[in-house]
Scaffold this motif. Structure first.
Motif, PDB file in Angstrom:
ATOM      1  N   LYS A   1      37.169  37.164  49.582  1.00 50.71           N
ATOM      2  CA  LYS A   1      37.655  35.790  49.363  1.00 50.71           C
ATOM      3  C   LYS A   1      36.512  34.810  49.115  1.00 50.71           C
ATOM      4  CE  LYS A   1      41.454  37.714  49.530  1.00 50.71           C
ATOM      5  NZ  LYS A   1      41.856  38.291  48.227  1.00 50.71           N
TER       6      LYS A   1
ATOM      7  N   GLN B   1      36.204  30.970  41.303  1.00 46.36           N
ATOM      8  CA  GLN B   1      37.135  29.907  40.889  1.00 46.36           C
ATOM      9  C   GLN B   1      36.374  28.603  40.668  1.00 46.36           C
ATOM     10  OE1 GLN B   1      40.197  30.165  39.948  1.00 46.36           O
ATOM     11  NE2 GLN B   1      40.846  32.142  40.770  1.00 46.36           N
ATOM     12  N   LYS B   2      35.366  28.393  41.476  1.00 46.12           N
ATOM     13  CA  LYS B   2      34.512  27.197  41.326  1.00 46.12           C
ATOM     14  C   LYS B   2      33.916  27.135  39.918  1.00 46.12           C
ATOM     15  CE  LYS B   2      29.974  25.961  43.233  1.00 46.12           C
ATOM     16  NZ  LYS B   2      29.069  26.316  44.349  1.00 46.12           N
TER      17      LYS B   2
ATOM     18  N   ASN C   1      38.954  32.989  36.560  1.00 50.88           N
ATOM     19  CA  ASN C   1      40.216  33.155  37.268  1.00 50.88           C
ATOM     20  C   ASN C   1      40.281  34.509  38.000  1.00 50.88           C
ATOM     21  OD1 ASN C   1      42.633  32.426  38.312  1.00 50.88           O
ATOM     22  ND2 ASN C   1      43.802  32.744  36.429  1.00 50.88           N
ATOM     23  N   ALA C   2      39.566  34.558  39.119  1.00 51.56           N
ATOM     24  CA  ALA C   2      39.420  35.800  39.894  1.00 51.56           C
ATOM     25  C   ALA C   2      40.649  36.085  40.753  1.00 51.56           C
ATOM     26  CB  ALA C   2      38.190  35.664  40.786  1.00 51.56           C
ATOM     27  N   LEU C   3      40.918  37.375  40.906  1.00 49.99           N
ATOM     28  CA  LEU C   3      42.010  37.854  41.765  1.00 49.99           C
ATOM     29  C   LEU C   3      41.463  38.992  42.618  1.00 49.99           C
ATOM     30  CD1 LEU C   3      45.083  38.251  42.540  1.00 49.99           C
ATOM     31  CD2 LEU C   3      45.224  39.790  40.570  1.00 49.99           C
ATOM     32  N   GLY C   4      41.462  38.799  43.928  1.00 46.41           N
ATOM     33  CA  GLY C   4      40.926  39.818  44.832  1.00 46.41           C
ATOM     34  C   GLY C   4      41.907  40.951  45.053  1.00 46.41           C
TER      35      GLY C   4
ATOM     36  N   ILE D   1      43.100  37.228  33.861  1.00 46.83           N
ATOM     37  CA  ILE D   1      42.701  37.275  35.262  1.00 46.83           C
ATOM     38  C   ILE D   1      41.560  38.286  35.404  1.00 46.83           C
ATOM     39  CG2 ILE D   1      43.492  38.250  37.475  1.00 46.83           C
ATOM     40  CD1 ILE D   1      46.189  36.840  36.950  1.00 46.83           C
TER      41      ILE D   1
ATOM     42  N   ALA E   1      39.507  24.915  44.788  1.00 42.92           N
ATOM     43  CA  ALA E   1      39.094  25.219  43.410  1.00 42.92           C
ATOM     44  C   ALA E   1      37.639  24.833  43.165  1.00 42.92           C
ATOM     45  CB  ALA E   1      40.019  24.555  42.381  1.00 42.92           C
ATOM     46  N   ASP E   2      36.909  24.522  44.222  1.00 46.72           N
ATOM     47  CA  ASP E   2      35.486  24.194  44.093  1.00 46.72           C
ATOM     48  C   ASP E   2      34.656  25.024  45.084  1.00 46.72           C
ATOM     49  OD1 ASP E   2      33.441  22.829  42.802  1.00 46.72           O
ATOM     50  OD2 ASP E   2      33.373  21.276  44.359  1.00 46.72           O
ATOM     51  N   GLY E   3      35.191  26.179  45.433  1.00 43.21           N
ATOM     52  CA  GLY E   3      34.404  27.105  46.258  1.00 43.21           C
ATOM     53  C   GLY E   3      34.705  27.065  47.748  1.00 43.21           C
TER      54      GLY E   3
ATOM     55  N   ALA F   1      43.321  31.067  46.698  1.00 40.64           N
ATOM     56  CA  ALA F   1      42.182  31.171  45.771  1.00 40.64           C
ATOM     57  C   ALA F   1      42.420  32.240  44.711  1.00 40.64           C
ATOM     58  CB  ALA F   1      40.906  31.490  46.542  1.00 40.64           C
ATOM     59  N   ASP F   2      43.161  33.291  45.074  1.00 38.73           N
ATOM     60  CA  ASP F   2      43.394  34.389  44.138  1.00 38.73           C
ATOM     61  C   ASP F   2      44.248  33.916  42.970  1.00 38.73           C
ATOM     62  OD1 ASP F   2      42.177  36.808  45.516  1.00 38.73           O
ATOM     63  OD2 ASP F   2      43.390  35.944  47.120  1.00 38.73           O
ATOM     64  N   ALA F   3      43.709  34.115  41.786  1.00 39.22           N
ATOM     65  CA  ALA F   3      44.358  33.648  40.552  1.00 39.22           C
ATOM     66  C   ALA F   3      44.658  32.148  40.621  1.00 39.22           C
ATOM     67  CB  ALA F   3      45.624  34.453  40.239  1.00 39.22           C
TER      68      ALA F   3
ATOM     69  N   LEU G   1      37.273  27.541  50.892  1.00 39.09           N
ATOM     70  CA  LEU G   1      38.540  28.054  51.398  1.00 39.09           C
ATOM     71  C   LEU G   1      39.046  27.149  52.511  1.00 39.09           C
ATOM     72  CD1 LEU G   1      37.503  31.821  51.585  1.00 39.09           C
ATOM     73  CD2 LEU G   1      39.225  30.881  50.033  1.00 39.09           C
TER      74      LEU G   1
ATOM     75  N   PHE H   1      46.767  42.508  34.389  1.00 36.38           N
ATOM     76  CA  PHE H   1      46.024  41.355  34.930  1.00 36.38           C
ATOM     77  C   PHE H   1      45.034  40.820  33.894  1.00 36.38           C
ATOM     78  CE2 PHE H   1      46.690  43.391  39.341  1.00 36.38           C
ATOM     79  CZ  PHE H   1      47.833  42.645  39.560  1.00 36.38           C
TER      80      PHE H   1
ATOM     81  N   LEU I   1      46.522  38.750  31.328  1.00 34.19           N
ATOM     82  CA  LEU I   1      46.846  37.395  31.814  1.00 34.19           C
ATOM     83  C   LEU I   1      45.562  36.561  31.982  1.00 34.19           C
ATOM     84  CD1 LEU I   1      49.502  38.273  34.604  1.00 34.19           C
ATOM     85  CD2 LEU I   1      49.986  37.076  32.462  1.00 34.19           C
TER      86      LEU I   1
ATOM     87  N   VAL J   1      35.966  35.473  45.423  1.00 32.98           N
ATOM     88  CA  VAL J   1      37.062  34.928  44.614  1.00 32.98           C
ATOM     89  C   VAL J   1      36.983  33.399  44.550  1.00 32.98           C
ATOM     90  CG1 VAL J   1      39.570  34.580  44.558  1.00 32.98           C
ATOM     91  CG2 VAL J   1      38.644  36.876  44.904  1.00 32.98           C
ATOM     92  N   SER J   2      36.816  32.749  45.704  1.00 34.35           N
ATOM     93  CA  SER J   2      36.757  31.277  45.696  1.00 34.35           C
ATOM     94  C   SER J   2      35.486  30.802  44.997  1.00 34.35           C
ATOM     95  CB  SER J   2      36.873  30.708  47.108  1.00 34.35           C
ATOM     96  OG  SER J   2      35.834  31.196  47.931  1.00 34.35           O
ATOM     97  N   GLY J   3      34.398  31.568  45.157  1.00 35.00           N
ATOM     98  CA  GLY J   3      33.137  31.225  44.485  1.00 35.00           C
ATOM     99  C   GLY J   3      33.268  31.302  42.970  1.00 35.00           C
TER     100      GLY J   3
END
Lengths: 260, 260
Positions: A84, A91-92, A96-99, A142, B153-155, B103-105, B157, A137, A140, A87-89
């Motif tokens: 996570k 998204q920043k 468009n990451a999906l774990g 992703i 969406a900026d890193g 965060a995922d997708a 969680l 994925f 899409l 993934v959140s890193g």
């Protein structure tokens, strides 16, 4: 018909467990155009959590003996904390990451490693990768981020080597894509002389691999890594690289390229 | 055009933290036909892990004050241990589950809860739910399993209340589906008399809600739960239920139905 290109990258502890290195890598990774997949380990973090919880970590030949307690720790660390964070890193950086673990959308089915001399516990060997779902994925837009956890499709999670997962995914995706597989690690590639970090062997084919093995240039941790590489090539992966993360930023960085 | 039906179910600690209850629930859940979404909490497990790690857990009004250390614990527990236990447990029953944080997708974007009297730390309030991506998963016959973690969406969680996530997802999906939202908990519904577990109030509308509130029949933990229910109804969710997990197996089980 020309197949679309796909890049599968595996990163290890030297990147994951250093916040600055990770952020820098994720920024570079997010800039890669076209479909891509990331696979990560995180053994050091799992060992640290185990130690904090007073759970013993036992390794045999670089592989974790995974008790039920160790499995929980592996799942918490890999699928939770590290996945996570990645993934959140990403998204920043608008990637468009999906774990994913192998259990999610049933993407990687494994079976318990058979007990021969050692019982590795909840360690799984990959049986199959659902390339259709992964392609779904990617279609899409992703970017799948795989951690080193699989399942047996019957309720049991497994700890599975991340290098192997990367190799198996790359192979499975080769049906639909022209796949390049990149193993990122702390060095620039396979070294001729372990004491000289610049002595990168720039090209290894199957024949040279055997020569190096005999000469004991390749040993210890590098052996299973190279084995994964050649297995991937034998299963139609187009190109395999062993390189430092710098290689993503600058394709002219020295690295080891592997071919059959 | 008639919208397709979608069921959003939220489960809490009474199910998640009991292996037999969880397995039984997952079996029943897997049998539900048509598109469905599961949302889960897991506060008790997070508190247990925090305790084992010697990290202090501080609650204000039932909400966890989430320090950086607590956030790591929440992510490990919710997104790691519990989410993957649920996902692999559902795969066993041939339900194609996919575990997700916000965060995922990029499915749920939140922002840090503003500091008024209390600084909740890394607690996020939901800003938006990406119903298009979730519909994309449902169209692939994938069942999304949400844990109580979102991102900005900026890193960053966030720890986010699972009841609220369920309500926000149900509302967002109401654009494309006729959504029913079911809160599963230990009792059969909202009770007239807290000492009589059979005294279920079978129907609560907005007017009755206000009456019950004034009469102090509804108090403590039930208040934010009902608030989430009515918010969902006001945002076009068709039906909201507060019920025991038995309700999934047998629709004739007594429960509380909420309408505007």
């Amino acid at each position: 018909m020309k197949r679309q290109k796909l890049l599968v990258i595996k990163i290890g502890g030297n990147i994951i467990e250093n916040q600055d290195a990770l952020d820098s890598f994720l920024k570079d990774f997010s800039k890669i155009k076209g479909p891509k997949i990331l696979v990560h380990g995180g053994g050091k973090s799992a060992t640290q959590l185990a130690s904090k919880l007073g759970v013993k970590t036992e390794m045999v030949g670089g592989r974790r003996i995974t008790s039920s307690e160790n499995l929980d720790i592996v799942v918490m660390t890999y699928a939770g904390l590290l996945n996570k964070k990645i993934v959140s890193g990403l998204q920043k950086y608008k990637c468009n990451a999906l774990g994913l673990t192998g259990a999610d959308a049933n993407v990687i089915v494994a079976e318990k490693r058979p007990v021969q001399f050692v019982d590795y516990g909840y360690v799984g060997d990959v049986n199959s990768v659902n390339s259709k779902v992964i392609k779904g994925f990617l279609d899409l837009e992703i970017t799948p981020i795989f951690c080193a956890v699989t399942h047996d499709a019957d309720g049991q999670l497994f700890n599975t080597n991340a290098d192997t997962i990367a190799s198996e995914i790359a192979s499975a995706m080769s049906k639909a894509y022209e796949v390049s597989l990149l193993y990122c690690f702390e060095l620039k590639g396979v070294l001729e002389d372990i004491n000289d970090k610049e002595s990168v062997i720039e090209h290894i084919d199957l024949e040279k691999y055997k020569v190096l093995q005999k000469a004991e240039v390749i040993a210890d941790g590098m052996l299973p890594k190279l084995q994964n590489c050649f297995e991937a090539l034998q299963k139609n992966v187009s190109k395999v690289y062993i390189a430092n993360a710098e290689f993503i930023k600058d394709k002219n960085t020295k690295c080891t390229t592997l071919t059959l």
